[in-house]
Design an enzyme around this catalytic site. Structure first.
Site, short mmCIF file in Angstrom:
data_model
loop_
_atom_site.label_atom_id
_atom_site.label_comp_id
_atom_site.label_asym_id
_atom_site.label_seq_id
_atom_site.Cartn_x
_atom_site.Cartn_y
_atom_site.Cartn_z
N ASP A 160 1.04 -1.17 -0.11
CA ASP A 160 -0.20 -0.01 0.01
C ASP A 160 0.86 1.38 0.18
O ASP A 160 1.74 1.24 0.67
CB ASP A 160 -0.82 -0.04 1.14
CG ASP A 160 -1.77 1.21 1.40
OD1 ASP A 160 -2.69 1.49 0.53
OD2 ASP A 160 -1.62 2.06 2.28
N GLU A 169 1.69 -0.41 -5.22
CA GLU A 169 0.93 0.70 -5.19
C GLU A 169 1.72 1.89 -5.36
O GLU A 169 2.25 2.46 -4.29
CB GLU A 169 -0.33 1.03 -4.35
CG GLU A 169 -1.13 1.97 -4.33
CD GLU A 169 -2.24 2.29 -3.41
OE1 GLU A 169 -3.28 2.51 -3.63
OE2 GLU A 169 -1.80 2.36 -2.17
#
Length: 707
Positions: A343, A379
């Site tokens: 993330d 990401e």
């Protein structure tokens, strides 16, 4: 209780069959107390007897699995200098393998007094309001477990939420709904196998908290991006208990998915923790060694925040790097997972302020013999300056391709001047990845994900509808590149509903036939809706949970057939790039792009901003890859027609040098068949034939080989 000196490594609580070694890092600590809790909740405190290289440790011969514990760190409290030790605060072990309970939001778990934030430390004992770390039994019978090890180019990712996928499934036993065991149950496995995916990418399952600002509004942290335990499976997803049972259950889930040939990828959140900013609670890292674990500003009272959550982990400190690497290796070696999606990974690359592609974290990954061998997905952005880094990660990494998402959404809704960009995205985004030595599978292609509209909502709403989040619809993205097809939200208009169904099929067809690695947002294959909520992070309810009773069976079977087509034909998941320059293919043997008139595209054609329709020839005879035995690979050839125009268009097929005739396999303008429907007669089309292609539709034709 008297502790033996024990060992500094491994960190955390390690049961060896006879006792447990406890080890905790802190440069600031002057004394560390191990706190043990009996079944009645009574606390026994004992000082860790040894310190080696800022690591405090001791061995308890009589302590075993199921023991609840925590730490109290004695040290300086001076927030202006970034020092936040407070012996009155019970702290979770950063390396704990299991956690029982959740924080109760009382002023006691904060390091300061609410009415005097810069005054003396809060001296109220936080233990009655804190969860407990748990000693686990590390032994588990993995027997013949083997990782599926799908090649990247053969991988199809399914983004899933443990609770959301299982909570309302009528065929999963009620006790198992919302749990790891539920995700490993026969009905769940059957869905995955029938669909044909090769990997589930689980939204965060590291132990997380439900922050006070949510619980005060009657909401919960559904997505899980607020980690407190980087080694602990989230306890609420356990059907059998929280005293280490969640660890065994998670292992059983992984083992069961592996037996079905399905890999397990974890969405991990190493960019921040749940302790928030300078006004956040003291649950673990903040009270152990605030300056080591977090990046502070020049005024050390405050935190650098590249994530929008209040803090950022200090990737410049060796202990933080060790924590992350130890966590990754633990999940690979002990929990048998197959990869990770990181993330806001750009945050991990921030050495000083700028994103550094060769930061210490990526150097560690590159040389690690364990972590470097699994699937690594970034990401590639954060909320800080310069944080959008699509295409800039090191060679081992694949990336969520945000440019693919945006381009395909724009093309699908008929936006002008996107055709050339669309061609790059459909063929694997060589403009982003080829020059760095990466292959098409560096691109994780997605059109929707957990963050944003579901696929059904993407074609049903122009605007977000997040009122249920309690933030007056201010939260969530405003740039959704969505189109409601003529009405906002649910409608009984049959033409609008038909168009929405066609648009969903268009997007799925594009996604699953593009080069790169497709990622399906869990539920898109069954028409899942969130009622227009594009930021359902706090909706642990029917807004987010799959509505299995009202699933779109026809869409599911359409998606399954697409996946089957992709799996059978290497031309749709090549290991290497299409050859020739420019990309759009003049004189290129393995790929050629065509106008609706059946002529190869020219530079002028690509520059026609109004154009929204084209065809692409994919030559199965010109694949340059070899198989695992070194033999040359060939495949059938295909012609894919995209018409994003709002009206039907006549198309002319290429001449016979490309194929003598074609077989129509897919036409998204046609109502999809459900299982059991009588098969439609196959339609054969001659070279150079003219055909009408429906408005906003995709056709897939397969070359008929001469006998």
């Amino acid at each position: 209780m008297k502790l033996q000196p024990g060992r500094r490594y491994p960190l955390g609580a390690t049961f060896d069959g006879a006792g447990t070694n406890f080890s905790l890092f802190s440069e600031l600590a002057e004394k560390v107390e191990l706190c043990l809790f009996d079944e009645a909740g009574k606390e026994t405190r004992v000082e860790l007897p040894e310190v080696t290289g800022f690591t405090w440790h001791g061995y308890a011969p009589v302590v075993g699995p199921g023991q609840r514990y925590g730490f109290r760190v004695h040290g300086p409290y001076n927030p202006a200098e970034g020092k936040r030790c407070n012996r009155y605060k019970l702290l979770l072990d950063p390396y704990t393998r299991a956690i029982e309970g959740h924080p109760q939001w009382n002023e006691a778990i904060y390091g300061y007094h609410f009415n005097d934030q810069d005054g003396a430390p809060n001296g109220v004992d936080s233990a009655p309001f804190m969860p407990r770390s748990v000693v686990i039994n590390p032994y588990f019978d993995w027997s013949d477990d083997r990782p599926p090890r799908w090649a990247w180019n053969d991988t199809i990712v399914y983004e899933a939420h443990v609770k959301g996928f299982t909570k309302r499934h009528p065929n999963i036993p009620e006790k198992l709904r919302g749990t790891y065991a539920g995700l490993a149950s026969p009905p769940a496995i059957q869905h995955f196998k029938s669909l044909g995916i090769t990997a589930v990418e689980l939204l965060p399952i590291h132990q997380f908290v439900h922050s006070q600002h949510l619980t005060d509004r009657g909401l919960r942290n559904y997505w899980g991006y607020d980690t407190v335990g980087f080694f602990a499976p989230h306890n609420e997803y356990s059907a059998y208990g929280q005293r280490g049972d969640q660890v065994r259950e998670f292992k059983w889930m992984v083992k069961t998915l592996h037996q079905a040939g399905i890999e397990v990828i974890l969405d991990v959140v190493f960019n921040h923790t749940c302790e928030g900013n300078h006004l956040g609670p003291t649950l673990s890292f903040k009270g152990i060694d605030n300056l080591a674990y977090y990046r502070t500003t020049q005024d050390r009272r405050f935190y650098m925040d590249y994530t929008g959550t209040g803090n950022s982990l200090n990737m410049r400190h060796p202990q933080v790097l060790q924590l992350i690497m130890d966590s990754l290796r633990y999940w690979i070696q002990e929990m048998h997972v197959d990869g990770f999606r990181f993330d806001l990974a750009a945050t991990l690359a921030r050495e000083l302020h700028d994103v550094d592609r060769l930061s210490a974290f990526f150097d560690l990954i590159q040389q690690d013999p364990v972590v470097s061998q699994v699937k690594l997905i970034a990401e590639p952005w954060d909320v800080g300056e310069g944080g959008y880094q699509v295409g800039n990660f090191p060679p081992l990494w694949s990336e969520w391709n945000g440019k693919y998402r945006d381009t395909v959404r724009d093309y699908g809704r008929g936006k002008d001047a996107t055709m050339g960009e669309f061609a790059y995205r459909f063929t694997g985004s060589s403009d982003l990845y080829a020059e760095t030595g990466r292959r098409p599978y560096a691109s994780i292609n997605f059109i929707t994900a957990h963050d944003g509209f579901s696929l059904r909502d993407l074609v049903s709403y122009n605007d977000k509808h997040n009122e249920a989040n309690g933030e007056e619809n201010r939260d969530g993205a405003n740039d959704n590149r969505s189109w409601n097809c003529g009405a906002e939200g649910p409608t009984k208009d049959p033409e609008i509903n038909a168009l929405r169904g066609r648009q969903q099929r268009n997007f799925l067809t594009t996604l699953l036939l593009s080069q790169g690695v497709p990622m399906i947002n869990g539920g898109d294959e069954v028409g899942r809706t969130q009622g227009g909520n594009n930021n359902a992070y706090c909706q642990d309810n029917e807004i987010s949970w799959f509505d299995w009773e009202n699933m779109d069976h026809a869409l599911f079977h359409f998606t399954r057939n697409l996946i089957d087509l992709r799996r059978k034909h290497l031309i749709f998941h090549r290991r290497r790039w299409f050859q020739g320059r420019p990309l759009h293919g003049t004189g290129v043997k393995d790929i050629a792009w065509f106008t609706p008139h059946g002529k190869e595209m020219t530079e002028e054609d690509w520059k026609a901003g109004f154009a929204k329709s084209l065809g692409v020839f994919l030559n199965g005879d010109a694949i340059i890859s070899t198989d695992t035995l070194g033999e040359r690979v060939t495949d059938d050839s295909f012609y894919v027609i995209f018409n994003a125009h709002h009206e039907p268009l006549p198309f002319t097929l290429p001449d016979s040098s490309f194929a003598p005739s074609w077989l129509k396999l897919i036409d998204t303008n046609e109502k999809p068949q459900r299982r059991g429907d009588r098969r439609r007669p196959e339609q054969e089309l001659a070279a150079g034939a003219k055909l009408d292609v429906g408005a906003r539709s995709v056709l897939v034709l397969q070359r008929i080989e001469p006998e």
